[in-house]
Design an enzyme around this catalytic site. Sequence first.
Site, PDB file in Angstrom:
ATOM      1  N   CYS A 260     -17.853  -0.721  11.131  1.00  0.00           N
ATOM      2  CA  CYS A 260     -17.963  -2.170  10.952  1.00  0.00           C
ATOM      3  C   CYS A 260     -18.516  -2.406   9.554  1.00  0.00           C
ATOM      4  O   CYS A 260     -18.718  -1.441   8.803  1.00  0.00           O
ATOM      5  CB  CYS A 260     -18.871  -2.788  12.007  1.00  0.00           C
ATOM      6  SG  CYS A 260     -20.569  -2.250  11.874  1.00  0.00           S
TER       7      CYS A 260
ATOM      8  N   GLN B 271       0.827  -1.211   0.000  1.00  0.00           N
ATOM      9  CA  GLN B 271       0.000   0.000   0.000  1.00  0.00           C
ATOM     10  C   GLN B 271       0.859   1.258   0.000  1.00  0.00           C
ATOM     11  O   GLN B 271       0.579   2.218   0.710  1.00  0.00           O
ATOM     12  CB  GLN B 271      -0.984   0.015   1.167  1.00  0.00           C
ATOM     13  CG  GLN B 271      -2.244  -0.775   0.855  1.00  0.00           C
ATOM     14  CD  GLN B 271      -3.437  -0.329   1.678  1.00  0.00           C
ATOM     15  OE1 GLN B 271      -3.847   0.818   1.654  1.00  0.00           O
ATOM     16  NE2 GLN B 271      -3.999  -1.262   2.423  1.00  0.00           N
ATOM     17  N   THR B 272       1.930   1.254  -0.815  1.00  0.00           N
ATOM     18  CA  THR B 272       2.606   2.523  -1.074  1.00  0.00           C
ATOM     19  C   THR B 272       1.682   3.328  -1.985  1.00  0.00           C
ATOM     20  O   THR B 272       0.800   2.769  -2.626  1.00  0.00           O
ATOM     21  CB  THR B 272       3.954   2.278  -1.774  1.00  0.00           C
ATOM     22  OG1 THR B 272       3.699   1.559  -2.980  1.00  0.00           O
ATOM     23  CG2 THR B 272       4.908   1.498  -0.897  1.00  0.00           C
TER      24      THR B 272
END
Length: 581
Positions: free
Chosen positions: A437, A270-271
């Site tokens: 959630c 997740q760069t």
Amino acid sequence: MSTIQASSLIPEPQNRTIRAPRGSERTCSTWQTEAAMRMLMNNLDPEVAEHPESLIVYGGRGQAARSWEAYDAIITTLKRLKPDESLLVQSGKPVGVIQTHKDAPRVMIANSNLVPHWSTQEHFDELSSKGLMMYGQMTAGSWIYIGTQGILQGTFETYAECARMNFGGTLAGTLNVTGGCGGMGGAQPLSITLNGGTCLIADVDQSRLQRRLDDDYLDELVGDLDAAIDRAVELKSQKSATSVGWCGNSITLLERLIERGIIPDTLTDQTSAHDPLQGYCPIEYTHEQSIEAREANAADYQKLALASMRRHVEAMVTLQRLGSVTFDYGNNIRQRAFDEGFKDAFSFPGFVPAYIRPQFCLGRGPFRWCALSGDPIDIYKTDYALLQLFPKEDGGYNERLHQWILGCHKNPEALLNQDFANCEPRFAFQGLPCRICWFGLGERDKAGLLFNNMVQSGAVSAPIVIGRDHLDCGSVASPNRETESMKDGTDAVSDWPLLNFAANIASGASWVSFHHGGGVGIGFSQHAGQVIVADGTPEAADRLARVLRNDPMMGIFRHADAGYEDAIQCGRDQSVDIPMA
Ligand code: NAD
């Protein structure tokens, strides 16, 4: 490729500290407008935003407002907005107020949209550098980002599903490697440990790792590369749910793992690869050098960044072939590598077809809420009320809901005993207290009405804001992410988020947004968002019932239309009216 000065793409920084007002007194004419104002401010709270001084909330350069002047004008306009007026915001700038009606959204937002033929990064950057547009990401420009917890639940769900499909339901005894510990990516270490696994995560920016360490999202920082790998391997062998951070380039980490023959059990990234100029750091530079290099020559910088992304994906594919369960985590890095000539870039799947789509077919997706009182006790009370509304014994996803909500508490016993004063959060709230959630069709409206009743009865001390990410079952067209590999090949059809935007306006959401380019970058996605306020009134109850049923129902329409059996069945079970099903 952009040739403009990188600094011209970011608003002039100002040394201001923004924090949303708390409590039950409002300064706007309605709670819908008050909530929009507070949530915009909350997006820029230093506890929430990555670079609040430049109005940047998260995800590379995802902004909340186009400039500080535009921000001030939005706040002033919201304060004077009448209960039957709506404010129009165009790429972060307030452009007009229209006469509408009390059930209409108080704010309607469009961010970063371009006619498809012109929707290139280059054209966008040209406009952005002249102050004519801004990048809204998903929840940055739509004022419902709540800090890292927002993505935590989604990431928790992804790893839970990955564990269920590959490792017998738990990540205990597995090594999970990833990169990028920023606004979204910072949720990875905690999501992995909440699922029982060991995490090893790289980021070039030491301050990002330190921030997650301070927030209890990351457990340890190790300075030396081999020492960090050794520590992670040791923790895996002990089946220890612990996360280790290392400061450096992800490519360096992956290539070293390959050299040493250490194969992670899971691998992702997740760069900020969606943004080759402002987001991704090429292998040639340290983080500090990258700041100067992108300013000195934007075109050269992007060439290096794109070449590095290819090398990064090549290493991921190598590890996949050696046995790592590898998936793309929504930053478009495969597309970048493919465009750089790596033909095997799409060897590993996106996380949505791999783990999320089966849930989208049930209208399941993110559901977040925020206590405008600012009092964490209001969130604990909603936590408890939800556990009662959705008992574990009813099966389905309720068990995961209980595991999640109780996992959010350091002292779950206090919650179960309704001893709210002694509840303690497992991870720090950022800005206004909030919770997230996942709920499906038939659950979201039930939860919304429960909260409205709690506001009405005074069980909580101020209204509750309910919103969601644009990453949802029927709200996004993003062929490399949410709509990757759709059954009928309709990955790039963006009629769906437009219909979602329209449905939420017609249903009476409190504010709505339609964006381009979130998550995966300019040219690659279109998506819509909605936020709705539970202020305890009967009118709010009507709006909540409509919005929170119709919004997830878009997921049923979208997936039933594409031929997914589970969506068709869910539609039948829940009396969804689909004319041609
Ligand atoms: P961010 O900009 O806040 O953080 C990115 C981090 O990557 C930074 O800390 C940066 O220092 C680091 N980095 C950049 N290049 C690196 C390299 N080569 N090696 C190691 N570290 C490097 O972004 P974010 O909000 O964390 O989002 C990350 C990416 O995930 C973005 O591309 C975003 O669009 C995407 N995203 C995914 C989802 C999802 O649901 N999976 C949702 C939103 C965004």
